[in-house]
Design a protein around this motif. Structure first.
Motif, PDB file in Angstrom:
ATOM      1  N   LYS A 212       0.819  -1.213   0.000  1.00 33.55           N
ATOM      2  CA  LYS A 212       0.000   0.000   0.000  1.00 33.55           C
ATOM      3  C   LYS A 212       0.854   1.265   0.000  1.00 33.55           C
ATOM      4  CE  LYS A 212      -3.769  -2.294   2.463  1.00 33.55           C
ATOM      5  NZ  LYS A 212      -4.431  -2.473   3.776  1.00 33.55           N
ATOM      6  N   ASP A 213       2.010   1.180   0.667  1.00 34.09           N
ATOM      7  CA  ASP A 213       2.887   2.347   0.738  1.00 34.09           C
ATOM      8  C   ASP A 213       3.657   2.577  -0.557  1.00 34.09           C
ATOM      9  OD1 ASP A 213       2.086   2.794   3.315  1.00 34.09           O
ATOM     10  OD2 ASP A 213       3.838   1.857   4.251  1.00 34.09           O
ATOM     11  N   ASN A 214       3.721   1.551  -1.405  1.00 26.21           N
ATOM     12  CA  ASN A 214       4.487   1.659  -2.662  1.00 26.21           C
ATOM     13  C   ASN A 214       3.649   1.088  -3.810  1.00 26.21           C
ATOM     14  OD1 ASN A 214       7.431   2.358  -1.589  1.00 26.21           O
ATOM     15  ND2 ASN A 214       6.616   0.730  -0.282  1.00 26.21           N
ATOM     16  N   LEU A 215       2.528   1.756  -4.076  1.00 26.15           N
ATOM     17  CA  LEU A 215       1.602   1.248  -5.083  1.00 26.15           C
ATOM     18  C   LEU A 215       2.226   1.198  -6.482  1.00 26.15           C
ATOM     19  CD1 LEU A 215      -1.734   2.966  -3.981  1.00 26.15           C
ATOM     20  CD2 LEU A 215      -1.101   0.561  -3.741  1.00 26.15           C
ATOM     21  N   ASP A 216       3.219   2.075  -6.726  1.00 24.30           N
ATOM     22  CA  ASP A 216       3.841   2.078  -8.051  1.00 24.30           C
ATOM     23  C   ASP A 216       4.664   0.821  -8.310  1.00 24.30           C
ATOM     24  OD1 ASP A 216       5.499   2.953  -6.010  1.00 24.30           O
ATOM     25  OD2 ASP A 216       6.826   4.051  -7.372  1.00 24.30           O
ATOM     26  N   THR A 217       5.081   0.129  -7.237  1.00 18.07           N
ATOM     27  CA  THR A 217       5.852  -1.115  -7.407  1.00 18.07           C
ATOM     28  C   THR A 217       5.061  -2.345  -6.966  1.00 18.07           C
ATOM     29  OG1 THR A 217       6.859  -0.895  -5.201  1.00 18.07           O
ATOM     30  CG2 THR A 217       8.042   0.106  -7.064  1.00 18.07           C
ATOM     31  N   ALA A 218       3.778  -2.150  -6.635  1.00 24.14           N
ATOM     32  CA  ALA A 218       2.962  -3.263  -6.128  1.00 24.14           C
ATOM     33  C   ALA A 218       2.872  -4.392  -7.136  1.00 24.14           C
ATOM     34  CB  ALA A 218       1.565  -2.761  -5.761  1.00 24.14           C
ATOM     35  N   GLY A 219       2.751  -4.051  -8.420  1.00 26.46           N
ATOM     36  CA  GLY A 219       2.657  -5.078  -9.454  1.00 26.46           C
ATOM     37  C   GLY A 219       3.875  -5.969  -9.494  1.00 26.46           C
ATOM     38  N   THR A 220       5.057  -5.366  -9.369  1.00 28.12           N
ATOM     39  CA  THR A 220       6.305  -6.125  -9.376  1.00 28.12           C
ATOM     40  C   THR A 220       6.399  -7.021  -8.149  1.00 28.12           C
ATOM     41  OG1 THR A 220       7.415  -4.349 -10.576  1.00 28.12           O
ATOM     42  CG2 THR A 220       8.821  -5.943  -9.440  1.00 28.12           C
ATOM     43  N   ARG A 221       5.995  -6.487  -6.997  1.00 30.13           N
ATOM     44  CA  ARG A 221       6.052  -7.261  -5.754  1.00 30.13           C
ATOM     45  C   ARG A 221       5.079  -8.441  -5.799  1.00 30.13           C
ATOM     46  NH1 ARG A 221       7.911  -4.365  -0.961  1.00 30.13           N
ATOM     47  NH2 ARG A 221       9.023  -2.497  -1.596  1.00 30.13           N
ATOM     48  N   LEU A 222       3.884  -8.207  -6.318  1.00 30.77           N
ATOM     49  CA  LEU A 222       2.902  -9.288  -6.418  1.00 30.77           C
ATOM     50  C   LEU A 222       3.369 -10.362  -7.400  1.00 30.77           C
ATOM     51  CD1 LEU A 222      -0.383  -7.184  -6.392  1.00 30.77           C
ATOM     52  CD2 LEU A 222       0.321  -8.834  -4.654  1.00 30.77           C
ATOM     53  N   GLN A 223       4.088  -9.942  -8.423  1.00 33.43           N
ATOM     54  CA  GLN A 223       4.617 -10.913  -9.382  1.00 33.43           C
ATOM     55  C   GLN A 223       5.601 -11.867  -8.712  1.00 33.43           C
ATOM     56  OE1 GLN A 223       3.330 -11.212 -12.236  1.00 33.43           O
ATOM     57  NE2 GLN A 223       4.720 -12.598 -13.305  1.00 33.43           N
ATOM     58  N   LYS A 224       6.361 -11.350  -7.736  1.00 33.65           N
ATOM     59  CA  LYS A 224       7.279 -12.207  -6.979  1.00 33.65           C
ATOM     60  C   LYS A 224       6.506 -13.279  -6.211  1.00 33.65           C
ATOM     61  CE  LYS A 224      11.208  -9.107  -6.217  1.00 33.65           C
ATOM     62  NZ  LYS A 224      12.046  -8.445  -5.176  1.00 33.65           N
ATOM     63  N   LEU A 225       5.369 -12.891  -5.643  1.00 33.87           N
ATOM     64  CA  LEU A 225       4.551 -13.850  -4.907  1.00 33.87           C
ATOM     65  C   LEU A 225       4.005 -14.923  -5.852  1.00 33.87           C
ATOM     66  CD1 LEU A 225       2.463 -11.580  -2.484  1.00 33.87           C
ATOM     67  CD2 LEU A 225       4.826 -12.360  -2.281  1.00 33.87           C
TER      68      LEU A 225
END
Length: 277
Positions: free
Chosen positions: A172-185
């Motif tokens: 939530k604090d870094n919505l611009d990188t949320a897509g990349t982080r979720l891709q790791k999951l």
């Protein structure tokens, strides 16, 4: 007068020589210490050893490269570093999980963890390749699944640790990188979701804390991908399957199907909380 100038030049030359000698690399006090290597075999050359195999003919040889004994340790170090598992949690293993005096259901959870790691090689590419420990807080769910994670990493299997509350706070604090982080999951070889759906806001009708719609949406996205790709997932949660289905029936159903061979529901009261033992 000329001899005096010559004497001064001679003194200057001697002074220069003394200064040069004092800074020489051969000076004992300033000698460079021999380089220290982590590995005496490959001298830290990326875990490879070059061997020269000589034949009977002069100058006839061929290069042979072999894995250094340190290569495996370095690979495990890299896996552990990328796992996001803290130093504290790296010490949690199945061998130091205390079962003496524990309730029968806690021992059942421990046994499920042991059976999971013993069967992992056989089940990892099957639909039922995941594990879930659900229910009572403090019963050792995180310890057991962290023990599974650390064991897999030491076997050379990549694990990514996602603590639910802290993880979603970062998203939530870094919505611009949320897509990349979720891709790791989604793409992790093994994903450990710790404390799934913990916290949230109280429902005004039921008083039960519920996750936000955005959190549910992203978890559906991750779990659905891993379900379809048959990627192993480890889940700890204080919620049971009924609650997960109330949040989203498809999500609860997928978790149940993925984990049903290695799922333990820990129901009870404070007597199961190992933090008070």
């Amino acid at each position: 007068m000329q001899s005096l100038k010559d004497e001064l030049k001679k003194l200057d030359l001697e002074a220069i020589r003394r200064r040069a000698n004092s800074h020489s690399s051969t000076n004992v006090t300033d000698a460079v210490e021999p380089k220290q290597y982590r590995c005496k075999h490959c001298k830290d050359e990326l875990g490879w050893i070059k061997r020269v195999q000589l034949s009977d003919k002069p100058f006839d040889y061929m290069d042979k490269w072999e894995d250094c004994p340190c290569a495996r340790d370095r690979a495990i170090e890299r896996l552990m570093k990328s796992s996001q598992i803290s130093e504290k949690f790296r010490k949690k293993t199945l061998s130091n999980f205390v079962t003496d005096g524990a309730a029968a259901i806690v021992k059942e959870a421990y046994q499920a963890a042991v059976e999971y790691i013993e069967s992992y090689a056989e089940i990892k590419e099957t639909p039922q390749n995941s594990m879930a420990l659900l229910g009572q807080s403090g019963a050792g769910k995180t310890h057991l699944l962290m023990g599974v994670s650390n064991h897999l990493i030491k076997k050379g299997i990549g694990v990514f640790y996602f603590p639910y509350i802290e993880g979603f706070s970062e998203l939530k604090d870094n919505l611009d990188t949320a897509g990349t982080r979720l891709q790791k999951l989604k793409m992790a070889e093994v994903l450990f979701i710790d404390d799934l759906f913990k916290g949230g806001k109280k429902d005004k009708h039921t008083g039960i804390k519920m996750p936000s719609d955005w959190e549910v949406e992203k978890m559906i996205e991750v779990i659905n991908h891993r379900y379809l790709e048959q990627k192993p997932t480890l889940i700890s949660s204080e919620r049971d399957i009924a609650f997960l289905c109330d949040v989203d029936e498809a999500l609860g159903g997928r978790i149940n199907e993925m984990c049903k061979d290695y799922m333990v529901i820990i129901e009870g009261g404070m007597e199961l909380n190992q933090r008070f033992l």
